[in-house]
Design a protein around this motif. Structure first.
Motif, mmCIF file in Angstrom:
data_model
loop_
_atom_site.group_PDB
_atom_site.id
_atom_site.type_symbol
_atom_site.label_atom_id
_atom_site.label_comp_id
_atom_site.label_asym_id
_atom_site.label_seq_id
_atom_site.Cartn_x
_atom_site.Cartn_y
_atom_site.Cartn_z
ATOM 1 N N LEU A 91 18.330 -8.806 45.872
ATOM 2 C CA LEU A 91 17.385 -8.617 45.665
ATOM 3 C C LEU A 91 17.237 -10.017 46.792
ATOM 4 O O LEU A 91 17.973 -11.143 45.703
ATOM 5 C CB LEU A 91 16.514 -8.736 44.764
ATOM 6 N N VAL A 93 14.991 -12.725 48.971
ATOM 7 C CA VAL A 93 13.502 -13.407 49.727
ATOM 8 C C VAL A 93 14.295 -13.854 50.963
ATOM 9 O O VAL A 93 15.122 -15.357 50.793
ATOM 10 C CB VAL A 93 12.720 -14.139 49.317
ATOM 11 N N ARG A 98 10.009 -18.121 50.806
ATOM 12 C CA ARG A 98 9.872 -18.729 49.110
ATOM 13 C C ARG A 98 8.703 -18.770 48.852
ATOM 14 O O ARG A 98 7.857 -19.908 49.328
ATOM 15 C CB ARG A 98 10.514 -19.060 48.636
ATOM 16 N N GLY A 99 8.193 -18.588 47.039
ATOM 17 C CA GLY A 99 7.680 -19.166 46.543
ATOM 18 C C GLY A 99 5.888 -17.819 47.014
ATOM 19 O O GLY A 99 4.380 -19.101 46.726
ATOM 20 N N ARG A 101 5.510 -15.352 46.135
ATOM 21 C CA ARG A 101 5.131 -14.037 45.289
ATOM 22 C C ARG A 101 5.631 -12.569 45.738
ATOM 23 O O ARG A 101 5.434 -11.479 45.521
ATOM 24 C CB ARG A 101 3.773 -13.889 45.044
ATOM 25 N N GLY A 103 9.488 -11.959 46.493
ATOM 26 C CA GLY A 103 10.210 -11.822 45.120
ATOM 27 C C GLY A 103 9.764 -10.748 43.943
ATOM 28 O O GLY A 103 10.086 -10.018 44.282
ATOM 29 N N GLU A 104 8.614 -11.377 43.502
ATOM 30 C CA GLU A 104 7.828 -10.128 42.752
ATOM 31 C C GLU A 104 7.243 -9.450 43.381
ATOM 32 O O GLU A 104 7.423 -7.787 43.144
ATOM 33 C CB GLU A 104 6.741 -10.838 42.641
ATOM 34 N N GLN A 134 19.403 -19.020 36.720
ATOM 35 C CA GLN A 134 18.051 -18.902 37.344
ATOM 36 C C GLN A 134 17.764 -17.406 37.768
ATOM 37 O O GLN A 134 16.148 -17.166 37.884
ATOM 38 C CB GLN A 134 18.340 -19.561 38.559
ATOM 39 N N LYS A 141 11.476 -12.875 33.560
ATOM 40 C CA LYS A 141 9.603 -12.494 33.603
ATOM 41 C C LYS A 141 9.054 -11.128 33.597
ATOM 42 O O LYS A 141 7.897 -11.366 33.178
ATOM 43 C CB LYS A 141 9.272 -12.948 34.774
HETATM 44 C C1 LIG Z 1 15.140 -14.908 43.248
HETATM 45 C C2 LIG Z 1 13.624 -15.016 43.862
HETATM 46 C C3 LIG Z 1 14.096 -13.205 45.012
HETATM 47 C C4 LIG Z 1 12.208 -14.826 44.147
HETATM 48 O O1 LIG Z 1 11.997 -14.938 45.076
HETATM 49 P P1 LIG Z 1 10.401 -15.921 45.438
HETATM 50 O O2 LIG Z 1 9.285 -15.238 46.715
HETATM 51 O O3 LIG Z 1 10.662 -16.906 46.031
HETATM 52 O O4 LIG Z 1 9.297 -15.417 44.325
HETATM 53 P P2 LIG Z 1 7.515 -15.144 43.505
HETATM 54 O O5 LIG Z 1 7.056 -16.655 44.747
HETATM 55 O O6 LIG Z 1 8.176 -13.837 44.175
HETATM 56 O O7 LIG Z 1 8.036 -15.792 42.373
HETATM 57 C C5 LIG Z 1 7.478 -14.887 40.948
HETATM 58 C C6 LIG Z 1 7.470 -15.778 40.134
HETATM 59 O O8 LIG Z 1 9.301 -15.608 39.727
HETATM 60 C C7 LIG Z 1 9.312 -17.458 39.554
HETATM 61 N N1 LIG Z 1 10.735 -17.308 40.054
HETATM 62 C C8 LIG Z 1 11.370 -17.998 41.680
HETATM 63 N N2 LIG Z 1 11.792 -17.699 41.886
HETATM 64 C C9 LIG Z 1 12.599 -17.642 40.821
HETATM 65 C C10 LIG Z 1 13.838 -18.556 40.527
HETATM 66 N N3 LIG Z 1 15.310 -18.390 41.010
HETATM 67 N N4 LIG Z 1 13.624 -18.847 39.085
HETATM 68 C C11 LIG Z 1 12.997 -17.974 38.474
HETATM 69 N N5 LIG Z 1 12.458 -18.158 38.685
HETATM 70 C C12 LIG Z 1 12.005 -17.693 39.363
HETATM 71 C C13 LIG Z 1 8.088 -18.127 40.347
HETATM 72 O O9 LIG Z 1 8.149 -19.336 39.775
HETATM 73 C C14 LIG Z 1 6.714 -16.914 39.968
HETATM 74 O O10 LIG Z 1 6.568 -17.276 38.845
HETATM 75 P P3 LIG Z 1 4.848 -17.502 38.389
HETATM 76 O O11 LIG Z 1 4.638 -15.902 38.366
HETATM 77 O O12 LIG Z 1 5.363 -18.203 36.794
HETATM 78 O O13 LIG Z 1 3.908 -18.366 38.904
HETATM 79 C C15 LIG Z 1 14.465 -15.608 45.650
HETATM 80 O O14 LIG Z 1 14.333 -16.852 44.979
HETATM 81 C C16 LIG Z 1 15.290 -15.839 46.140
HETATM 82 O O15 LIG Z 1 15.760 -14.911 47.201
HETATM 83 N N6 LIG Z 1 16.610 -16.341 45.983
HETATM 84 C C17 LIG Z 1 18.036 -16.079 46.118
HETATM 85 C C18 LIG Z 1 19.018 -15.120 45.482
HETATM 86 C C19 LIG Z 1 18.800 -14.599 44.352
HETATM 87 O O16 LIG Z 1 18.318 -15.770 43.292
HETATM 88 N N7 LIG Z 1 17.683 -13.554 43.776
HETATM 89 C C20 LIG Z 1 18.289 -12.875 42.716
HETATM 90 C C21 LIG Z 1 19.076 -12.108 41.862
HETATM 91 S S1 LIG Z 1 19.966 -11.875 42.809
#
Ligand SMILES: CC(C)(COP(=O)(O)OP(=O)(O)OC[C@H]1O[C@@H](n2cnc3c(N)ncnc32)[C@H](O)[C@@H]1OP(=O)(O)O)[C@@H](O)C(=O)NCCC(=O)NCCS
Length: 173
Positions: A91, A93, A98-99, A101, A103-104, A134, A141
């Motif tokens: 998964l 983004v 980023r940021g 939502r 990912g959510e 992370q 969550k």
């Molecule tokens: C992890 C990932 C998918 C999050 O996407 P995003 O669109 O930036 O996150 P969102 O805006 O949907 O965040 C939703 C919540 O998760 C938290 N969050 C976002 N990225 C996070 C991370 N890497 N670690 C922990 N929490 C995270 C946000 O602070 C937010 O929290 P809140 O509800 O307290 O405000 C993105 O950072 C990413 O693609 N990372 C690289 C790949 C990865 O790590 N994928 C997941 C594992 S394979």
């Protein structure tokens, strides 16, 4: 900005997707379509309606997990054989988006898809591969629990998803 999730097709611009995680970007660019063609995995793309720019994606495949991998509370009421699951293998983004939502949004879409699947096929949980600690925090969550085998391999029981969906549907007082 309104966004939607659609199955991956060749029209989407896979080459320009950049999550900053080389393995995920390379997978999307070079393997994702082959995985679909060979029925190894299904990829789902987050995009704006009528746009072929990929904002994010996730991949699902079937899986199973030994009962002993689940924490005692969940494992003890299950049969002795491996437990059927869906694996959320990837998964991501795009780092430019980023940021927001997204990912959510993707994770909730995957949860709903697996809940629907579980009406047609035995699916006890979503197994989640987290890239690092992370990423594991991100999945925790939303109700995921670490397996007994590996803190970066988590599972999200379908019962937890069903409950969170019915809580969301409760009218507020
Ligand atoms: C992890 C990932 C998918 C999050 O996407 P995003 O669109 O930036 O996150 P969102 O805006 O949907 O965040 C939703 C919540 O998760 C938290 N969050 C976002 N990225 C996070 C991370 N890497 N670690 C922990 N929490 C995270 C946000 O602070 C937010 O929290 P809140 O509800 O307290 O405000 C993105 O950072 C990413 O693609 N990372 C690289 C790949 C990865 O790590 N994928 C997941 C594992 S394979």
């Amino acid at each position: 900005m309104s966004v939607v999730v659609s199955p991956l097709t060749r029209e989407f611009e896979r080459k320009s997707f950049a999550s900053g995680v080389v393995t995920l970007d390379e997978f999307l660019r070079t393997h994702a379509m082959q995985y679909q063609d060979r029925r190894i995995g299904r990829n789902f793309i987050l995009h704006e309606p009528n746009s072929t720019t990929i904002l994010g994606f996730y991949t699902l495949a079937s899986a199973e997990v030994p009962r002993k991998s689940l924490v005692e509370k969940h494992g003890r009421r299950l049969p002795g054989h491996p437990v059927p699951c869906v694996r959320l293998c990837r998964l991501a983004v795009d780092s430019r988006f980023r940021g927001l939502r997204y990912g959510e949004f993707l994770l909730r879409d995957a949860m709903l898809r697996c809940l629907r699947l579980s009406a047609e096929l035995g699916v006890h949980a979503i197994l989640v591969d987290a890239l690092d600690a992370q990423a594991a925090d991100f999945y925790r969550k939303y109700g995921s629990l670490p397996t007994n085998d590996d803190p970066l391999l988590l599972y999200l029981p379908i019962d937890t998803i069903a409950k969170s969906m019915s809580d969301d549907a409760e009218p507020s007082a």
